[in-house]
Design a protein around this motif. Structure first.
Motif, PDB file in Angstrom:
ATOM      1  N   ARG A 167       0.834  -1.207   0.000  1.00 54.73           N
ATOM      2  CA  ARG A 167       0.000   0.000   0.000  1.00 54.73           C
ATOM      3  C   ARG A 167       0.868   1.256   0.000  1.00 54.73           C
ATOM      4  N   HIS A 168       1.908   1.251   0.811  1.00 54.91           N
ATOM      5  CA  HIS A 168       2.804   2.400   0.867  1.00 54.91           C
ATOM      6  C   HIS A 168       3.535   2.588  -0.464  1.00 54.91           C
ATOM      7  N   ARG A 169       3.876   1.473  -1.086  1.00 56.44           N
ATOM      8  CA  ARG A 169       4.559   1.570  -2.379  1.00 56.44           C
ATOM      9  C   ARG A 169       3.651   2.202  -3.430  1.00 56.44           C
ATOM     10  N   ARG A 170       2.388   1.807  -3.461  1.00 55.84           N
ATOM     11  CA  ARG A 170       1.446   2.407  -4.416  1.00 55.84           C
ATOM     12  C   ARG A 170       1.310   3.910  -4.168  1.00 55.84           C
ATOM     13  N   THR A 171       1.263   4.285  -2.885  1.00 56.98           N
ATOM     14  CA  THR A 171       1.141   5.701  -2.545  1.00 56.98           C
ATOM     15  C   THR A 171       2.348   6.495  -3.028  1.00 56.98           C
ATOM     16  N   VAL A 172       3.537   5.968  -2.784  1.00 54.84           N
ATOM     17  CA  VAL A 172       4.755   6.675  -3.174  1.00 54.84           C
ATOM     18  C   VAL A 172       4.900   6.719  -4.693  1.00 54.84           C
ATOM     19  N   LEU A 175      -1.611  13.273  -0.101  1.00 51.20           N
ATOM     20  CA  LEU A 175      -1.075  13.977   1.057  1.00 51.20           C
ATOM     21  C   LEU A 175      -2.154  14.190   2.110  1.00 51.20           C
ATOM     22  N   ASP A 176      -1.791  13.964   3.362  1.00 52.53           N
ATOM     23  CA  ASP A 176      -2.662  14.315   4.472  1.00 52.53           C
ATOM     24  C   ASP A 176      -2.798  15.842   4.508  1.00 52.53           C
ATOM     25  N   PRO A 177      -3.964  16.377   4.856  1.00 53.71           N
ATOM     26  CA  PRO A 177      -4.130  17.835   4.878  1.00 53.71           C
ATOM     27  C   PRO A 177      -3.092  18.554   5.740  1.00 53.71           C
ATOM     28  N   ASP A 178      -2.633  17.892   6.814  1.00 52.84           N
ATOM     29  CA  ASP A 178      -1.655  18.512   7.715  1.00 52.84           C
ATOM     30  C   ASP A 178      -0.245  17.959   7.522  1.00 52.84           C
ATOM     31  N   VAL A 179       0.039  17.465   6.327  1.00 54.93           N
ATOM     32  CA  VAL A 179       1.349  16.878   6.046  1.00 54.93           C
ATOM     33  C   VAL A 179       2.473  17.856   6.395  1.00 54.93           C
ATOM     34  N   VAL A 180       3.583  17.299   6.888  1.00 62.22           N
ATOM     35  CA  VAL A 180       4.747  18.100   7.267  1.00 62.22           C
ATOM     36  C   VAL A 180       5.951  17.656   6.456  1.00 62.22           C
ATOM     37  N   ARG A 181       6.627  18.618   5.866  1.00 63.94           N
ATOM     38  CA  ARG A 181       7.892  18.340   5.181  1.00 63.94           C
ATOM     39  C   ARG A 181       9.034  18.913   6.008  1.00 63.94           C
ATOM     40  N   GLU A 222       6.461   9.096   6.020  1.00 67.85           N
ATOM     41  CA  GLU A 222       5.561   8.622   7.072  1.00 67.85           C
ATOM     42  C   GLU A 222       4.149   8.538   6.492  1.00 67.85           C
ATOM     43  N   TYR A 223       3.384   7.548   6.958  1.00 68.63           N
ATOM     44  CA  TYR A 223       2.080   7.259   6.366  1.00 68.63           C
ATOM     45  C   TYR A 223       0.983   7.145   7.419  1.00 68.63           C
ATOM     46  N   ALA A 224      -0.231   7.325   6.924  1.00 65.95           N
ATOM     47  CA  ALA A 224      -1.438   6.940   7.671  1.00 65.95           C
ATOM     48  C   ALA A 224      -2.384   6.382   6.611  1.00 65.95           C
ATOM     49  N   GLY A 225      -2.489   5.058   6.581  1.00 66.78           N
ATOM     50  CA  GLY A 225      -3.296   4.428   5.542  1.00 66.78           C
ATOM     51  C   GLY A 225      -2.710   4.654   4.167  1.00 66.78           C
ATOM     52  N   ASP A 226      -3.484   5.281   3.281  1.00 67.12           N
ATOM     53  CA  ASP A 226      -3.054   5.491   1.896  1.00 67.12           C
ATOM     54  C   ASP A 226      -2.518   6.895   1.641  1.00 67.12           C
ATOM     55  N   VAL A 227      -2.292   7.668   2.688  1.00 68.45           N
ATOM     56  CA  VAL A 227      -1.789   9.031   2.475  1.00 68.45           C
ATOM     57  C   VAL A 227      -0.478   9.244   3.221  1.00 68.45           C
ATOM     58  N   ILE A 228       0.256  10.240   2.762  1.00 69.64           N
ATOM     59  CA  ILE A 228       1.538  10.606   3.363  1.00 69.64           C
ATOM     60  C   ILE A 228       1.292  11.695   4.397  1.00 69.64           C
ATOM     61  N   THR A 229       1.700  11.435   5.627  1.00 69.82           N
ATOM     62  CA  THR A 229       1.507  12.423   6.695  1.00 69.82           C
ATOM     63  C   THR A 229       2.743  13.298   6.902  1.00 69.82           C
TER      64      THR A 229
END
Length: 294
Positions: free
Chosen positions: A175-180, A199-205, A266-273
């Motif tokens: 799942r993480h691979r598909r997201t990336v 991307l999670d709405p509050d994603v941090v870079r 970093e992930y939460a389900g299918d999105v990048i946090t």
């Protein structure tokens, strides 16, 4: 036809194979060509009548040449570390034949080249010859000056490093691979909406000081801000590939197969946090990198 011309006719059919072996061992098109040329010079200085299997003989010779080059390269890196200077992996190979280099990177795999570059010279020789070209360990052993048993252990150790150890389950890793991969595809296209979708709405870079140019913040938050920054990253993302980073799916940025930057994701389900850009050589050395199977 002279004896040298006849010998050249016998050598030429093996050139492509030797180049393929040398590139996987050295990760540089120029260095691979030099290794192949050296194998030709050594053939001209030998007695061809004593060579029963020319292909096997040439593979052994080019492997020994590559081993010497890898050891010299490792020695230079140790000198840099002793002098507290970063190993910047100067990309001299790309200057000579960029199109060929790009083709070779695609053929081998950008992430695999990065991981191979982290093996010791004997490990790399053993892994490339055995796992990529099916050379038996008892034929690799004389190249390394080791016993077949020790050579087999070197190959096994290298294989474990190349494959790595996932810190998450198989389904989560997929799942993480598909997201990336979606993230990278959108980045290359500069498609902000597609980037936002993963991307999670509050994603941090976050980023270390080496990764960010002067004037750019070390930390930004919010999907829209991050996505717009990623769209600019598109030119660099063509040099990016998925890899196993500290046990989960991350990204390596490696022009011509030379590691420049890692994204720890970093992930939460299918999105990048969140994700961190790591370019400091000292920090890069502490990351566990492995190749994701195709």
């Amino acid at each position: 036809m002279s004896d040298l011309d006849a010998l050249a006719e016998r050598f030429e059919p093996h050139r492509g194979h030797l180049r393929a072996v040398a590139y996987r061992m050295l990760g540089s098109a120029n260095d691979a060509e030099d290794a192949v040329q050296e194998s030709w010079f050594r053939l001209t200085r030998s007695d061809p009548a004593e060579v029963r299997n020319l292909g096997a003989w040439l593979t052994t010779v080019v492997s020994r040449v590559c081993l010497d080059l890898l050891r010299a390269r490792a020695g230079r890196r140790e000198d840099l570390v002793a002098g507290h200077q970063p190993d910047e992996h100067p990309d001299v190979s790309a200057a000579g034949r960029p199109e060929q280099e790009a083709e070779l990177v695609d053929e081998v795999g950008r992430a695999l080249l990065v991981v191979l570059d982290r093996l010791s010279p004997p490990e790399r020789i053993a892994f490339v010859l055995h796992d990529m070209f099916a050379v038996p360990f008892d034929e690799i052993a004389p190249v390394l000056g080791r016993s077949p048993q020790t050579t087999k252990k070197l190959g096994s150790r290298a294989r474990l490093k190349v494959r790595g150890t996932p810190a998450v389950g198989t389904a989560e890793l997929a799942r993480h691979r598909r997201t990336v991969e979606t993230f990278l595809t959108a980045s290359r296209a500069g498609d902000i909406e597609a980037i936002l979708a993963v991307l999670d709405p509050d994603v941090v870079r976050r980023a270390d000081l080496v990764a960010m140019p002067p004037g750019r913040p070390a930390r930004v938050q919010g999907a829209r801000v991050v996505a717009e920054e990623i769209a600019v990253f598109g030119t660099r993302s063509r040099h990016a590939a998925t890899a196993l980073v500290d046990g989960d799916v991350g990204i390596v940025v490696a022009p011509n197969g030379r590691l420049q930057l890692v994204l720890v994701v970093e992930y939460a389900g299918d999105v990048i946090t969140g994700y961190e850009l790591v370019a400091d050589p000292t920090r890069l050395a502490t990351l566990e990198l492995a190749d994701l199977p195709t």
